[in-house]
Design a protein around this motif. Structure first.
Motif, PDB file in Angstrom:
ATOM      1  N   ALA A 122       0.847  -1.188   0.000  1.00 54.61           N
ATOM      2  CA  ALA A 122       0.000   0.000   0.000  1.00 54.61           C
ATOM      3  C   ALA A 122       0.890   1.249   0.000  1.00 54.61           C
ATOM      4  N   VAL A 123       0.536   2.189  -0.864  1.00 50.24           N
ATOM      5  CA  VAL A 123       1.316   3.427  -0.990  1.00 50.24           C
ATOM      6  C   VAL A 123       0.351   4.599  -0.913  1.00 50.24           C
ATOM      7  N   GLU A 124       0.731   5.610  -0.135  1.00 48.11           N
ATOM      8  CA  GLU A 124      -0.145   6.770   0.023  1.00 48.11           C
ATOM      9  C   GLU A 124      -0.288   7.568  -1.265  1.00 48.11           C
ATOM     10  N   ARG A 125       0.788   7.786  -1.961  1.00 48.86           N
ATOM     11  CA  ARG A 125       0.746   8.647  -3.151  1.00 48.86           C
ATOM     12  C   ARG A 125       1.094   7.851  -4.410  1.00 48.86           C
ATOM     13  N   TRP A 126       0.409   6.732  -4.585  1.00 49.27           N
ATOM     14  CA  TRP A 126       0.655   5.854  -5.728  1.00 49.27           C
ATOM     15  C   TRP A 126       0.510   6.619  -7.042  1.00 49.27           C
ATOM     16  N   ASP A 127      -0.482   7.493  -7.090  1.00 47.23           N
ATOM     17  CA  ASP A 127      -0.774   8.213  -8.332  1.00 47.23           C
ATOM     18  C   ASP A 127       0.312   9.222  -8.707  1.00 47.23           C
ATOM     19  N   GLU A 128       1.227   9.520  -7.793  1.00 46.26           N
ATOM     20  CA  GLU A 128       2.280  10.477  -8.092  1.00 46.26           C
ATOM     21  C   GLU A 128       3.597   9.804  -8.484  1.00 46.26           C
ATOM     22  N   GLN A 129       3.633   8.493  -8.443  1.00 47.54           N
ATOM     23  CA  GLN A 129       4.864   7.784  -8.756  1.00 47.54           C
ATOM     24  C   GLN A 129       5.074   7.668 -10.262  1.00 47.54           C
ATOM     25  N   THR A 130       6.342   7.724 -10.659  1.00 51.55           N
ATOM     26  CA  THR A 130       6.677   7.489 -12.063  1.00 51.55           C
ATOM     27  C   THR A 130       6.768   5.986 -12.305  1.00 51.55           C
ATOM     28  N   GLY A 131       6.791   5.618 -13.567  1.00 56.62           N
ATOM     29  CA  GLY A 131       6.940   4.207 -13.920  1.00 56.62           C
ATOM     30  C   GLY A 131       8.217   3.620 -13.358  1.00 56.62           C
ATOM     31  N   THR A 132       9.297   4.366 -13.430  1.00 54.68           N
ATOM     32  CA  THR A 132      10.573   3.868 -12.914  1.00 54.68           C
ATOM     33  C   THR A 132      10.513   3.683 -11.404  1.00 54.68           C
ATOM     34  N   GLN A 133       9.885   4.611 -10.691  1.00 50.42           N
ATOM     35  CA  GLN A 133       9.747   4.464  -9.240  1.00 50.42           C
ATOM     36  C   GLN A 133       8.958   3.204  -8.895  1.00 50.42           C
ATOM     37  N   ARG A 134       7.919   2.958  -9.657  1.00 55.32           N
ATOM     38  CA  ARG A 134       7.099   1.764  -9.423  1.00 55.32           C
ATOM     39  C   ARG A 134       7.930   0.501  -9.636  1.00 55.32           C
ATOM     40  N   LEU A 135       8.680   0.475 -10.738  1.00 56.34           N
ATOM     41  CA  LEU A 135       9.507  -0.697 -11.031  1.00 56.34           C
ATOM     42  C   LEU A 135      10.562  -0.919  -9.951  1.00 56.34           C
ATOM     43  N   LEU A 136      11.190   0.167  -9.511  1.00 53.43           N
ATOM     44  CA  LEU A 136      12.226   0.038  -8.475  1.00 53.43           C
ATOM     45  C   LEU A 136      11.645  -0.466  -7.155  1.00 53.43           C
ATOM     46  N   GLU A 137      10.474   0.036  -6.772  1.00 46.78           N
ATOM     47  CA  GLU A 137       9.844  -0.437  -5.542  1.00 46.78           C
ATOM     48  C   GLU A 137       9.444  -1.901  -5.662  1.00 46.78           C
ATOM     49  N   ASN A 138       8.897  -2.271  -6.817  1.00 44.73           N
ATOM     50  CA  ASN A 138       8.539  -3.667  -7.048  1.00 44.73           C
ATOM     51  C   ASN A 138       9.771  -4.557  -6.956  1.00 44.73           C
ATOM     52  N   LEU A 139      10.841  -4.140  -7.606  1.00 45.96           N
ATOM     53  CA  LEU A 139      12.063  -4.944  -7.598  1.00 45.96           C
ATOM     54  C   LEU A 139      12.602  -5.103  -6.177  1.00 45.96           C
ATOM     55  N   ALA A 140      12.616  -4.029  -5.403  1.00 42.64           N
ATOM     56  CA  ALA A 140      13.099  -4.107  -4.019  1.00 42.64           C
ATOM     57  C   ALA A 140      12.244  -5.084  -3.212  1.00 42.64           C
ATOM     58  N   ALA A 141      10.942  -5.028  -3.411  1.00 45.62           N
ATOM     59  CA  ALA A 141      10.045  -5.921  -2.672  1.00 45.62           C
ATOM     60  C   ALA A 141      10.285  -7.380  -3.050  1.00 45.62           C
ATOM     61  N   TYR A 142      10.377  -7.665  -4.349  1.00 42.85           N
ATOM     62  CA  TYR A 142      10.527  -9.060  -4.762  1.00 42.85           C
ATOM     63  C   TYR A 142      11.902  -9.619  -4.407  1.00 42.85           C
ATOM     64  N   ARG A 143      12.903  -8.774  -4.369  1.00 41.77           N
ATOM     65  CA  ARG A 143      14.211  -9.237  -3.891  1.00 41.77           C
ATOM     66  C   ARG A 143      14.130  -9.582  -2.409  1.00 41.77           C
ATOM     67  N   ALA A 144      13.402  -8.782  -1.646  1.00 44.56           N
ATOM     68  CA  ALA A 144      13.224  -9.081  -0.221  1.00 44.56           C
ATOM     69  C   ALA A 144      12.430 -10.372  -0.050  1.00 44.56           C
ATOM     70  N   PHE A 145      11.378 -10.532  -0.844  1.00 37.70           N
ATOM     71  CA  PHE A 145      10.581 -11.752  -0.757  1.00 37.70           C
ATOM     72  C   PHE A 145      11.413 -12.985  -1.099  1.00 37.70           C
ATOM     73  N   ARG A 146      12.307 -12.841  -2.044  1.00 40.97           N
ATOM     74  CA  ARG A 146      13.166 -13.973  -2.422  1.00 40.97           C
ATOM     75  C   ARG A 146      13.948 -14.467  -1.202  1.00 40.97           C
ATOM     76  N   GLY A 147      14.528 -13.552  -0.446  1.00 44.57           N
ATOM     77  CA  GLY A 147      15.268 -13.936   0.757  1.00 44.57           C
ATOM     78  C   GLY A 147      14.369 -14.507   1.843  1.00 44.57           C
ATOM     79  N   LEU A 148      13.215 -13.885   2.037  1.00 49.14           N
ATOM     80  CA  LEU A 148      12.291 -14.341   3.074  1.00 49.14           C
ATOM     81  C   LEU A 148      11.712 -15.717   2.752  1.00 49.14           C
TER      82      LEU A 148
END
Length: 195
Positions: free
Chosen positions: A60-86
């Motif tokens: 969940a993100v407060e200002r999802w509508d203000e994010q750029t495509g690259t910001q979205r991709l970077l956040e997704n990548l960070a999350a899935y890398r964390a999930f990989r370890g978990l």
């Protein structure tokens, strides 16, 4: 996003986004099935309250509508890398706790771990296409901290799977936004599309 200027790059981006949306949908379906099996196998209450999982940004993100495509991709990548370890840690814990007693749960966890790894790679490809290479994978702080007791491990596992299911939904939304044609692709969507 210089890489997205040419028609072939735009077509490739839409194709990658469409495949990513399908991958996210399949992953969410498998995670929901795994979550049901996990709750039953671990003897947990499906409605149990679980604290936020350390090391994973919330979907969940407060200002999802203000994010750029690259910001979205970077956040997704960070999350899935964390999930990989978990997930790798959860798989190891399952093997230690249950041994071969519940091979089905271990196989399901391993399958979801593979999907998460594949999705992270897919996001890296999209970042390369956007003329922004993915950040190095060693930016993390090492392996996630392990819970002390078995019950804490079970609860953390429940939290990981719940958050992963939420991320799969968010990822599909992010990729749909990124796939939109036009100069605003990947930038501010309409408020109705915010998660």
């Amino acid at each position: 996003m210089a890489g997205a200027d040419s028609p072939s790059a735009a077509l490739r981006r839409r194709d990658l986004c469409a495949r990513g949306i399908r991958l996210a949908g399949k992953m969410r379906s498998d995670v929901v099935d795994l979550l049901d099996a996990y709750v039953e196998q671990q003897g947990l209450d499906a409605s149990a309250s679980v604290a936020a999982v350390e090391g994973v940004p919330p979907a969940a993100v407060e200002r999802w509508d203000e994010q750029t495509g690259t910001q979205r991709l970077l956040e997704n990548l960070a999350a899935y890398r964390a999930f990989r370890g978990l997930l790798a840690q959860m798989l190891e814990e399952q093997r230690e706790q249950l041994g071969e007693a519940d091979a089905a749960l271990g196989r399901a966890l391993a399958a979801v771990l593979l999907q998460v790894s594949a999705f992270a790679y897919h996001l890296e490809e999209l970042l390369r296409l956007e003329s922004r290479g993915p950040p190095s994978d060693d930016e993390g702080d090492g392996p996630p901290p392990q819970p002390q007791g078995v019950f804490e491990q079970k609860l953390r596992g429940l939290g990981v799977l719940r958050e992963l299911a939420q991320w799969a939904v968010r990822s599909a939304r992010d990729l749909r936004q990124l796939a939109k044609p036009g100069p605003g692709a990947g930038s501010a969507p309409s408020p109705a599309e915010s998660p």
